[in-house]
Design an enzyme around this catalytic site. Structure first.
Site, mmCIF file in Angstrom:
data_model
loop_
_atom_site.group_PDB
_atom_site.id
_atom_site.type_symbol
_atom_site.label_atom_id
_atom_site.label_comp_id
_atom_site.label_asym_id
_atom_site.label_seq_id
_atom_site.Cartn_x
_atom_site.Cartn_y
_atom_site.Cartn_z
ATOM 1 N N CYS A 183 -3.870 -13.373 49.173
ATOM 2 C CA CYS A 183 -3.441 -13.832 47.849
ATOM 3 C C CYS A 183 -3.777 -12.774 46.796
ATOM 4 C CB CYS A 183 -4.129 -15.151 47.508
ATOM 5 S SG CYS A 183 -3.614 -15.880 45.943
ATOM 6 N N CYS A 184 -4.991 -12.208 46.875
ATOM 7 C CA CYS A 184 -5.381 -11.149 45.943
ATOM 8 C C CYS A 184 -4.463 -9.939 46.061
ATOM 9 C CB CYS A 184 -6.830 -10.723 46.202
ATOM 10 S SG CYS A 184 -8.084 -11.916 45.670
ATOM 11 N N CYS A 242 -9.149 -15.282 38.340
ATOM 12 C CA CYS A 242 -8.113 -16.309 38.344
ATOM 13 C C CYS A 242 -8.761 -17.680 38.173
ATOM 14 C CB CYS A 242 -7.316 -16.259 39.644
ATOM 15 S SG CYS A 242 -6.267 -14.799 39.812
ATOM 16 N N CYS A 281 -11.995 -8.348 45.352
ATOM 17 C CA CYS A 281 -10.597 -8.715 45.591
ATOM 18 C C CYS A 281 -9.819 -7.602 46.289
ATOM 19 C CB CYS A 281 -9.918 -9.049 44.259
ATOM 20 S SG CYS A 281 -9.841 -7.681 43.105
ATOM 21 N N CYS A 324 -10.324 -19.576 41.156
ATOM 22 C CA CYS A 324 -11.340 -18.805 41.889
ATOM 23 C C CYS A 324 -12.557 -18.471 41.032
ATOM 24 C CB CYS A 324 -10.730 -17.508 42.421
ATOM 25 S SG CYS A 324 -9.337 -17.783 43.537
#
Length: 240
Positions: free
Chosen positions: A125-126, A208, A236, A211
């Site tokens: 996702c990162c 984010c 990340c 997170c």
């Protein structure tokens, strides 16, 4: 039930006294960086450290492009700060966003909150929301600047002022590497810089929205980032 005391920005009179020397040194470092390269970019996460660097860049009128990665999953407070910062300095902070098709494909394959399931899925996702946009942002640069500091986490204690970014084949500079947290906040207070409202809600490190969470007094300042993972995985991938 008593609520736990949350982290709050530190204040230190001694740090304020150090500022003239630290600020002159920071400006000198930035001027040297600019003198050695053709197209320097500054990756701002809109953290307080990045506000400090932006302020010196603007005050010294240095030819450095300031950009940020808008992941599409930021807190509303961070989005509001992006507008406020641009207005404060009278500059455009260039936004780089993730590829929408890649985000949709990730959600379709794994689920909207899959990053909670494993480090691998979180890093994927990162990669989509941060790494790929960063690659685009740096595609026409020959050096970049970050706001990283050694004091920020156990993975950054050996952080150098100058690194060679092998991935992007260029120099990478961390001009605040040796600044303390108290130094950064002293500068922000003296110069009355715009800062993220989440700092006042106990967030010492902001990423984010899903997170990031507040931390208690005495906890590591990165404890609120990817809090469900082990201590040594909390990066990340932007800074390897």
């Amino acid at each position: 039930m008593l609520r736990p005391r949350l982290w709050s920005p530190p204040h230190d009179a001694a740090a304020t006294q150090r500022l003239p020397v630290l600020t002159a040194e920071l400006q000198n470092r930035l001027e040297q960086i600019v003198s050695q390269h053709q197209h320097v970019k500054f990756a701002s996460s809109l953290a307080v450290e990045d506000m400090v660097i932006t302020d010196v860049i603007v005050r010294a009128q240095l030819p450095v492009e300031v950009f940020t990665l808008n992941t599409g999953a930021l807190n509303s407070e961070t989005c509001q700060l992006l507008d406020a910062a641009g207005q404060h300095w009278g500059i455009q902070i260039v936004e780089y966003r993730p590829d929408e098709a890649a985000v949709d494909a990730y959600v379709a394959a794994h689920g909207k909150l899959a990053f909670y399931d494993s480090v691998a899925l979180r890093r994927e996702c990162c990669h989509i929301r941060k790494i790929e946009p960063l690659n685009r942002a740096l595609s026409d640069a020959d050096a970049w600047i970050t706001g990283q500091r050694r004091e920020q986490s156990s993975t950054r204690t050996e952080l150098a002022l100058v690194e060679q970014d092998q991935t992007h084949a260029m120099a990478k500079y961390n001009p605040l590497a040796d600044w303390l947290e108290t130094d950064v906040w002293a500068y922000a207070e003296v110069k009355q810089l715009p800062v993220n409202a989440l700092y006042m809600q106990g967030y010492p490190s902001i990423g984010c929205e899903p997170c990031t969470r507040p931390v208690k007094v005495g906890e590591d300042i990165r404890a609120g980032r990817w809090w469900w993972e082990s201590h040594d995985s909390k990066e990340c991938g932007l800074h390897k």
